[in-house]
Design a protein around this motif. Structure first.
Motif, PDB file in Angstrom:
ATOM      1  N   ILE A  73       0.785  -1.161   0.108  1.00 29.99           N
ATOM      2  CA  ILE A  73       0.046  -0.038  -0.183  1.00 29.99           C
ATOM      3  C   ILE A  73       0.861   1.258  -0.033  1.00 29.99           C
ATOM      4  CG2 ILE A  73      -1.515   1.499   1.461  1.00 29.99           C
ATOM      5  CD1 ILE A  73      -2.621  -1.388   2.594  1.00 29.99           C
ATOM      6  N   LYS A  74       1.798   1.348   1.043  1.00 33.87           N
ATOM      7  CA  LYS A  74       2.549   2.569   0.984  1.00 33.87           C
ATOM      8  C   LYS A  74       3.369   2.752  -0.127  1.00 33.87           C
ATOM      9  CE  LYS A  74       2.472   2.840   6.160  1.00 33.87           C
ATOM     10  NZ  LYS A  74       3.293   2.441   7.403  1.00 33.87           N
ATOM     11  N   ALA A 102     -11.448  -7.783   2.277  1.00 33.93           N
ATOM     12  CA  ALA A 102     -11.181  -6.940   1.015  1.00 33.93           C
ATOM     13  C   ALA A 102     -11.714  -5.558   1.476  1.00 33.93           C
ATOM     14  CB  ALA A 102     -11.762  -7.449  -0.058  1.00 33.93           C
ATOM     15  N   ASN A 103     -13.181  -5.463   2.062  1.00 35.79           N
ATOM     16  CA  ASN A 103     -13.475  -4.336   2.424  1.00 35.79           C
ATOM     17  C   ASN A 103     -12.752  -3.578   3.586  1.00 35.79           C
ATOM     18  OD1 ASN A 103     -15.866  -3.920   1.021  1.00 35.79           O
ATOM     19  ND2 ASN A 103     -16.954  -5.610   2.264  1.00 35.79           N
ATOM     20  N   TYR A 104     -12.141  -4.032   4.461  1.00 40.72           N
ATOM     21  CA  TYR A 104     -11.380  -3.409   5.342  1.00 40.72           C
ATOM     22  C   TYR A 104     -10.078  -3.149   4.505  1.00 40.72           C
ATOM     23  CZ  TYR A 104      -8.156  -2.637   9.526  1.00 40.72           C
ATOM     24  OH  TYR A 104      -7.402  -2.098  10.391  1.00 40.72           O
ATOM     25  N   CYS A 109      -6.655   1.492   2.081  1.00 41.39           N
ATOM     26  CA  CYS A 109      -6.191   2.092   0.584  1.00 41.39           C
ATOM     27  C   CYS A 109      -6.563   3.437   0.466  1.00 41.39           C
ATOM     28  CB  CYS A 109      -6.460   0.917  -0.409  1.00 41.39           C
ATOM     29  SG  CYS A 109      -5.501  -0.619  -0.442  1.00 41.39           S
ATOM     30  N   GLU A 110      -7.825   3.531   0.689  1.00 41.60           N
ATOM     31  CA  GLU A 110      -8.581   4.779   0.285  1.00 41.60           C
ATOM     32  C   GLU A 110      -7.761   5.871   1.189  1.00 41.60           C
ATOM     33  OE1 GLU A 110     -12.881   6.870   0.354  1.00 41.60           O
ATOM     34  OE2 GLU A 110     -12.820   4.966   1.412  1.00 41.60           O
ATOM     35  N   ARG A 111      -7.281   5.766   2.594  1.00 42.19           N
ATOM     36  CA  ARG A 111      -6.576   6.722   3.166  1.00 42.19           C
ATOM     37  C   ARG A 111      -5.217   7.184   2.457  1.00 42.19           C
ATOM     38  NH1 ARG A 111      -8.091   3.726   7.666  1.00 42.19           N
ATOM     39  NH2 ARG A 111      -5.964   2.575   7.897  1.00 42.19           N
TER      40      ARG A 111
END
Length: 254
Positions: A73-74, A102-104, A109-111
């Motif tokens: 992610i990062k 996946a929802n978590y 990811c959105e952040r």
């Protein structure tokens, strides 16, 4: 803008990974590709070095496949990628658990200004069209990496899925399959309807019409993302197959 890349699995399978990353990237650029889907660095310094090499040579990548999901992610966010695979979540016991995770993951990811995307794949919990549609319906914020070959092999309707979930597609894997009794490759129980065979260059197999349709529709609709050629099996130098596939894609308007 549409970017044309390659999914790296096929070249890895033929030669045993990228022994010389820069040489491989130079090779695929010469035949018309803009990059490789997954940057697979061993650490942060390696990620920066590889991303810098690509940018300096007019190329790019779609996502970081780092040693951990957190680093994926990062590093993807920091280096300009758009999505990460949900594949790191596949070590679950059922589809429901995968959906919860996946929802978590998508919230995280959105952040970071990116998203996560599910790659429909044989022998996974998102194999058939029914499973894929359930997953997408229950994970409204998660994108999709549409794999034409795997969906076809699992008996799905590629055109139907493409049109219904077009706005969810983050990347596309173009893939073709040829029946070949002399060179069979196992691709999962759901592909039992196909004859023994292997993945092949685009336009030489059973999925040619769907590949062409998806590319032409992406051009018409102004798709903004990556389209990757993925040939999981190469019976000769992968660059020869990949060059032929690239020429065919050009004939489709891209």
């Amino acid at each position: 803008m549409i970017h044309i890349g390659i999914a790296d699995y096929g070249m890895n399978a033929r030669y045993g990974q990228f022994y010389d990353y820069e040489e491989r990237m130079d090779d695929i650029k010469k035949i018309g590709y803009e990059g490789c889907e997954r940057l697979s660095p061993t650490d942060a310094a390696d990620a920066l070095q590889k991303a810098s090499y690509l940018k300096g040579h007019g190329m790019s990548f779609a996502t970081c496949n780092a040693p951990t999901i957190e680093k994926s992610i990062k590093w993807t966010a920091a280096l300009g990628g758009k999505y990460i695979w949900c594949s790191g979540l596949m070590e679950v016991h059922n589809l429901n658990d995968l959906i919860i995770r996946a929802n978590y993951l998508e919230e995280t990811c959105e952040r970071y200004g990116i998203c996560c995307a599910i790659h429909n794949h044989l022998a996974s919990y998102v194999e058939t069209q029914e499973q894929l549609e359930e997953f997408l319906d229950r994970c409204p914020g998660v994108g999709m990496i549409l794999d034409i070959g795997h969906l076809n092999a699992a008996g799905g309707n590629v055109k139907e899925v493409f049109n219904k979930y077009y706005d969810r597609i983050k990347a596309i894997h173009l893939k073709d399959w040829v029946n070949d009794e002399e060179n069979p490759v196992w691709i999962g129980a759901a592909a039992a309807g196909l004859g023994k065979g292997h993945f092949c260059a685009l336009g030489k197999g059973l999925f040619a019409d769907d590949n062409k349709y998806v590319v032409e529709e992406c051009v018409k609709r102004g798709f903004d993302g990556w389209i990757h050629v993925e040939q999981d099996t190469h019976l000769r130098d992968p660059l020869v197959d990949l060059a032929e596939s690239r020429e065919l894609i050009r004939s489709w308007g891209l």
